[in-house]
Design a protein around this motif. Structure first.
Motif, PDB file in Angstrom:
ATOM      1  N   HIS A  70     -27.968   1.408  33.204  1.00  0.00           N
ATOM      2  CA  HIS A  70     -26.613   1.069  32.759  1.00  0.00           C
ATOM      3  C   HIS A  70     -26.228  -0.298  33.318  1.00  0.00           C
ATOM      4  O   HIS A  70     -26.651  -0.674  34.409  1.00  0.00           O
ATOM      5  CB  HIS A  70     -25.609   2.122  33.223  1.00  0.00           C
ATOM      6  CG  HIS A  70     -25.814   3.472  32.598  1.00  0.00           C
ATOM      7  ND1 HIS A  70     -26.725   4.384  33.096  1.00  0.00           N
ATOM      8  CD2 HIS A  70     -25.255   4.050  31.502  1.00  0.00           C
ATOM      9  CE1 HIS A  70     -26.704   5.477  32.356  1.00  0.00           C
ATOM     10  NE2 HIS A  70     -25.834   5.303  31.376  1.00  0.00           N
ATOM     11  N   ILE A  71     -25.440  -1.020  32.546  1.00  0.00           N
ATOM     12  CA  ILE A  71     -25.001  -2.362  32.954  1.00  0.00           C
ATOM     13  C   ILE A  71     -23.501  -2.324  33.233  1.00  0.00           C
ATOM     14  O   ILE A  71     -22.725  -1.783  32.435  1.00  0.00           O
ATOM     15  CB  ILE A  71     -25.316  -3.398  31.862  1.00  0.00           C
ATOM     16  CG1 ILE A  71     -26.838  -3.433  31.604  1.00  0.00           C
ATOM     17  CG2 ILE A  71     -24.834  -4.780  32.265  1.00  0.00           C
ATOM     18  CD1 ILE A  71     -27.239  -4.308  30.434  1.00  0.00           C
ATOM     19  N   ASP A  72     -23.120  -2.892  34.344  1.00  0.00           N
ATOM     20  CA  ASP A  72     -21.720  -2.885  34.771  1.00  0.00           C
ATOM     21  C   ASP A  72     -20.951  -4.013  34.071  1.00  0.00           C
ATOM     22  O   ASP A  72     -20.594  -5.018  34.685  1.00  0.00           O
ATOM     23  CB  ASP A  72     -21.663  -3.031  36.297  1.00  0.00           C
ATOM     24  CG  ASP A  72     -20.238  -3.037  36.832  1.00  0.00           C
ATOM     25  OD1 ASP A  72     -19.327  -2.626  36.087  1.00  0.00           O
ATOM     26  OD2 ASP A  72     -20.050  -3.452  37.988  1.00  0.00           O
ATOM     27  N   PHE A  73     -20.687  -3.811  32.775  1.00  0.00           N
ATOM     28  CA  PHE A  73     -19.968  -4.836  32.014  1.00  0.00           C
ATOM     29  C   PHE A  73     -18.529  -4.989  32.503  1.00  0.00           C
ATOM     30  O   PHE A  73     -17.985  -6.094  32.504  1.00  0.00           O
ATOM     31  CB  PHE A  73     -19.977  -4.495  30.523  1.00  0.00           C
ATOM     32  CG  PHE A  73     -21.306  -4.712  29.857  1.00  0.00           C
ATOM     33  CD1 PHE A  73     -21.851  -5.979  29.767  1.00  0.00           C
ATOM     34  CD2 PHE A  73     -22.021  -3.653  29.328  1.00  0.00           C
ATOM     35  CE1 PHE A  73     -23.073  -6.196  29.155  1.00  0.00           C
ATOM     36  CE2 PHE A  73     -23.248  -3.848  28.719  1.00  0.00           C
ATOM     37  CZ  PHE A  73     -23.782  -5.122  28.627  1.00  0.00           C
ATOM     38  N   ALA A  74     -17.902  -3.876  32.921  1.00  0.00           N
ATOM     39  CA  ALA A  74     -16.514  -3.943  33.402  1.00  0.00           C
ATOM     40  C   ALA A  74     -16.415  -4.802  34.652  1.00  0.00           C
ATOM     41  O   ALA A  74     -15.558  -5.695  34.755  1.00  0.00           O
ATOM     42  CB  ALA A  74     -15.991  -2.535  33.678  1.00  0.00           C
ATOM     43  N   GLY A  75     -17.308  -4.561  35.608  1.00  0.00           N
ATOM     44  CA  GLY A  75     -17.293  -5.353  36.838  1.00  0.00           C
ATOM     45  C   GLY A  75     -17.596  -6.811  36.579  1.00  0.00           C
ATOM     46  O   GLY A  75     -16.954  -7.709  37.138  1.00  0.00           O
ATOM     47  N   MET A  76     -18.578  -7.063  35.704  1.00  0.00           N
ATOM     48  CA  MET A  76     -18.934  -8.442  35.369  1.00  0.00           C
ATOM     49  C   MET A  76     -17.767  -9.168  34.716  1.00  0.00           C
ATOM     50  O   MET A  76     -17.486 -10.332  35.030  1.00  0.00           O
ATOM     51  CB  MET A  76     -20.141  -8.455  34.433  1.00  0.00           C
ATOM     52  CG  MET A  76     -21.457  -8.075  35.081  1.00  0.00           C
ATOM     53  SD  MET A  76     -22.773  -7.827  33.855  1.00  0.00           S
ATOM     54  CE  MET A  76     -22.732  -9.385  32.976  1.00  0.00           C
ATOM     55  N   ALA A  77     -17.069  -8.491  33.808  1.00  0.00           N
ATOM     56  CA  ALA A  77     -15.955  -9.121  33.097  1.00  0.00           C
ATOM     57  C   ALA A  77     -14.810  -9.446  34.048  1.00  0.00           C
ATOM     58  O   ALA A  77     -14.252 -10.552  34.014  1.00  0.00           O
ATOM     59  CB  ALA A  77     -15.465  -8.204  31.977  1.00  0.00           C
ATOM     60  N   ILE A  78     -14.460  -8.499  34.917  1.00  0.00           N
ATOM     61  CA  ILE A  78     -13.345  -8.718  35.855  1.00  0.00           C
ATOM     62  C   ILE A  78     -13.664  -9.851  36.807  1.00  0.00           C
ATOM     63  O   ILE A  78     -12.846 -10.748  37.046  1.00  0.00           O
ATOM     64  CB  ILE A  78     -13.034  -7.420  36.624  1.00  0.00           C
ATOM     65  CG1 ILE A  78     -12.412  -6.397  35.675  1.00  0.00           C
ATOM     66  CG2 ILE A  78     -12.104  -7.687  37.804  1.00  0.00           C
ATOM     67  CD1 ILE A  78     -12.223  -5.029  36.288  1.00  0.00           C
ATOM     68  N   LEU A  79     -14.896  -9.841  37.368  1.00  0.00           N
ATOM     69  CA  LEU A  79     -15.274 -10.898  38.308  1.00  0.00           C
ATOM     70  C   LEU A  79     -15.335 -12.252  37.611  1.00  0.00           C
ATOM     71  O   LEU A  79     -14.893 -13.268  38.158  1.00  0.00           O
ATOM     72  CB  LEU A  79     -16.621 -10.553  38.946  1.00  0.00           C
ATOM     73  CG  LEU A  79     -17.106 -11.468  40.066  1.00  0.00           C
ATOM     74  CD1 LEU A  79     -16.100 -11.506  41.202  1.00  0.00           C
ATOM     75  CD2 LEU A  79     -18.470 -11.021  40.581  1.00  0.00           C
ATOM     76  N   SER A  80     -15.863 -12.287  36.394  1.00  0.00           N
ATOM     77  CA  SER A  80     -15.963 -13.551  35.650  1.00  0.00           C
ATOM     78  C   SER A  80     -14.591 -14.140  35.367  1.00  0.00           C
ATOM     79  O   SER A  80     -14.360 -15.350  35.556  1.00  0.00           O
ATOM     80  CB  SER A  80     -16.719 -13.332  34.333  1.00  0.00           C
ATOM     81  OG  SER A  80     -18.033 -12.918  34.558  1.00  0.00           O
ATOM     82  N   PHE A  81     -13.653 -13.293  34.895  1.00  0.00           N
ATOM     83  CA  PHE A  81     -12.303 -13.790  34.600  1.00  0.00           C
ATOM     84  C   PHE A  81     -11.594 -14.233  35.873  1.00  0.00           C
ATOM     85  O   PHE A  81     -10.855 -15.225  35.866  1.00  0.00           O
ATOM     86  CB  PHE A  81     -11.483 -12.720  33.878  1.00  0.00           C
ATOM     87  CG  PHE A  81     -11.732 -12.675  32.392  1.00  0.00           C
ATOM     88  CD1 PHE A  81     -11.374 -13.740  31.590  1.00  0.00           C
ATOM     89  CD2 PHE A  81     -12.338 -11.580  31.812  1.00  0.00           C
ATOM     90  CE1 PHE A  81     -11.604 -13.715  30.212  1.00  0.00           C
ATOM     91  CE2 PHE A  81     -12.580 -11.537  30.449  1.00  0.00           C
ATOM     92  CZ  PHE A  81     -12.218 -12.610  29.644  1.00  0.00           C
ATOM     93  N   ALA A  82     -11.818 -13.514  36.968  1.00  0.00           N
ATOM     94  CA  ALA A  82     -11.191 -13.894  38.236  1.00  0.00           C
ATOM     95  C   ALA A  82     -11.660 -15.283  38.661  1.00  0.00           C
ATOM     96  O   ALA A  82     -10.849 -16.138  39.056  1.00  0.00           O
ATOM     97  CB  ALA A  82     -11.523 -12.862  39.319  1.00  0.00           C
ATOM     98  N   VAL A  83     -12.964 -15.517  38.587  1.00  0.00           N
ATOM     99  CA  VAL A  83     -13.508 -16.822  38.985  1.00  0.00           C
ATOM    100  C   VAL A  83     -13.078 -17.910  38.007  1.00  0.00           C
ATOM    101  O   VAL A  83     -12.696 -19.015  38.417  1.00  0.00           O
ATOM    102  CB  VAL A  83     -15.052 -16.756  39.075  1.00  0.00           C
ATOM    103  CG1 VAL A  83     -15.625 -18.141  39.370  1.00  0.00           C
ATOM    104  CG2 VAL A  83     -15.484 -15.772  40.150  1.00  0.00           C
TER     105      VAL A  83
END
Length: 508
Positions: free
Chosen positions: A194-207
């Motif tokens: 499984h890929i953590d798309f939710a975590g990746m999206a939140i971290l990407s938008f934060a940065v």
């Protein structure tokens, strides 16, 4: 190794070389891009930052997609994306389009790199040859890091910075051909990944919001409501990230790993070592071109003490790790990088190239002693079955913090250089509006806007303004390295905190 394995290793080295030239080569193009699109450094820094961010955030997903669907397949998809985006960079009609194309390049590289490493580690040779294969792939990348600035320098010397991206097209085509012809299809894949798309999206938008805020601060005002709101939303997303990670099935950061003290320390050691190196790679070429008046190719050669050390050191550091241990290497590496970064601040401006040469060499040596060993230490801090995940996380952290460092340093540099420019113009008796000062600050005098400002001045005033701009850039760069010095010095503290005994006895 047999002949078939040697051919496959060469193919993987070519792929790594293409990734390597893109990262460092694009940095040398910043002044030329500023001229072409009438932009300043706060805007053109995104050519580096957006690539690093999307590369970092795609890499973990790219590795897992390779596990699920085959590393060869995902590598070819990544190469196709990289090829297409390189063409977009070549034809970019404006800076926003170029930045978008660079983001797409980062996505392609994020698919290519983990699959290249995985293919080299599992499919190319016997287990006893694995270390040699990985070293050769890394040598391909670091060789690209050395030759990238020279290729971009030649492109600019031919009168068109866009030619550099044709080199990307050529190497992408070669890599794709070798992958199709020489790498066998995988028949077995991991299931249940499984890929953590939710975590990746939140971290990407934060940065992204943080980087955009640092970019726009000088224009909007550092205390303006829109900017403070932007920073607030970014902070909320950063706070939300660990909470989301606790809920997803396979998070980027497993909670049990974050409870491991040595892992947290080693993850930090993977962050702070890039601050000086990233800022140096961005600003040293500009210093040589804007202050010393060197050509792009001359500045590429001038950057060699840094790029060659990074290339050679990344290969040698693996041997040093076993001989000296991570704590000693990391401590000395961070100390040397801190001194090198501080030397840019304290050395007098009249030294010219020799103002940056000692710092360049020490930053390169410091990165040599920290980049590889910090990644290895992070892998050693967890169970062997998590080594692949942590290897990707350490590199992701490395790139994300590098992008943040460049954005913070550039914001500081721009404010400091603008203030210095205003004082020097006033001292020279030149009355120039704040708007015109902003046009000249942090960019080149060859942009359309800068030429319009310079037309308002007499020949005597033009010379004074040129001296003021060079001095202001030098002053701003020094302040950027104040940030880098502080940032890298945090690594000294973390290295002192590292417990080697616990590092090699972890149970989490």
């Amino acid at each position: 190794m047999d002949r078939s394995s040697i051919i496959k290793v060469i193919a993987l080295m070519v792929t790594g070389f293409g990734i390597g030239i893109d990262f460092t080569g694009a940095l040398m193009l910043v002044p030329a891009i500023e001229n072409s699109f009438d932009a300043d450094i706060t805007s053109t820094q995104w050519v580096l930052n957006i690539y690093a961010l999307f590369f970092a955030m795609t890499m973990v997903a790219g590795g897992r997609l390779g596990d699920m669907y085959g590393h060869r397949k995902i590598m070819i998809i990544g190469l196709s994306i990289f090829l297409f985006s390189s063409i977009l960079c070549f034809v970019a009609p404006n800076l926003d389009f170029l930045i978008g194309a660079r983001a797409l390049q980062g996505i392609g590289a994020g698919c290519i790199w983990p699959c290249t490493l995985a293919f080299g580690a599992t499919k190319v040779s016997k287990p006893e040859h694995r270390a040699l294969v990985m070293g050769l792939i890394l040598a391909g990348v670091t060789s690209g890091n050395v030759f990238g600035p020279m290729i971009s320098g030649l492109a600019v010397s031919f009168g068109e910075w866009r030619y550099f991206f044709l080199a990307n097209v050529v190497f992408s085509c070669i890599s794709m051909a070798t992958a199709l012809l020489l790498m066998e299809r995988e028949t077995e894949h991991k299931k249940g990944e499984h890929i953590d798309f939710a975590g990746m999206a939140i971290l990407s938008f934060a940065v992204l919001l943080l980087l955009y805020g640092l970019d726009m601060g000088a224009d909007w005002g550092w205390t303006s409501v829109p900017l403070l709101l932007l920073f607030f939303v970014s902070a909320v997303l950063f706070t939300l990230f660990p909470k989301v990670e606790k809920r997803v099935r396979e998070p980027l950061l497993l909670p049990q790993m974050m409870q491991n003290r040595e892992f947290r320390i080693t993850l930090g050691l993977n962050m702070f070592n890039v601050s000086a190196a990233f800022v140096a790679l961005l600003y040293f070429p500009q210093y040589m071109q804007k202050v010393l008046g060197w050509s792009t190719f001359e500045s590429a050669l001038g950057l060699a003490p840094l790029t060659v050390l990074l290339a050679v050191g990344s290969i040698v550091s693996g041997t040093l790790y076993n001989d000296f241990g991570p704590k000693r290497l990391l401590l000395w590496g961070y100390l040397i990088a801190t001194i090198g970064s501080a030397s840019i601040v304290v050395l007098p401006t009249g030294l010219g190239y020799f103002q940056i040469l000692p710092g360049m060499a020490m930053i390169g040596l410091g990165a040599t002693l920290t980049v590889g060993p910090s990644g290895t230490a992070a892998v050693c801090a967890v169970k062997p079955e998590r080594a692949g995940l942590v290897g990707g996380l350490s590199f992701m952290t490395h790139l994300v913090y590098g992008a943040i460092s460049v954005a913070c340093a550039t914001a500081i540099m721009y404010v400091a250089s603008l203030s210095n420019l205003g004082h020097r113009l006033a001292a020279a008796g030149i009355d120039m509006s704040k708007a015109d000062q902003k046009v000249l600050n942090g960019g080149t005098l060859d942009t359309t806007s800068a030429r319009m400002v310079m037309k308002k001045l007499s020949p005597d005033e033009i010379e004074k303004v040129k001296d003021a701009i060079a001095s202001a850039f030098d002053s701003g760069m020094s302040m950027a390295f104040v940030f880098s010095t502080i940032s890298v010095s945090v690594g000294v503290v973390l290295a002192l905190m590292l417990d080697e005994d616990k590092l090699h006895k972890v149970e989490s």
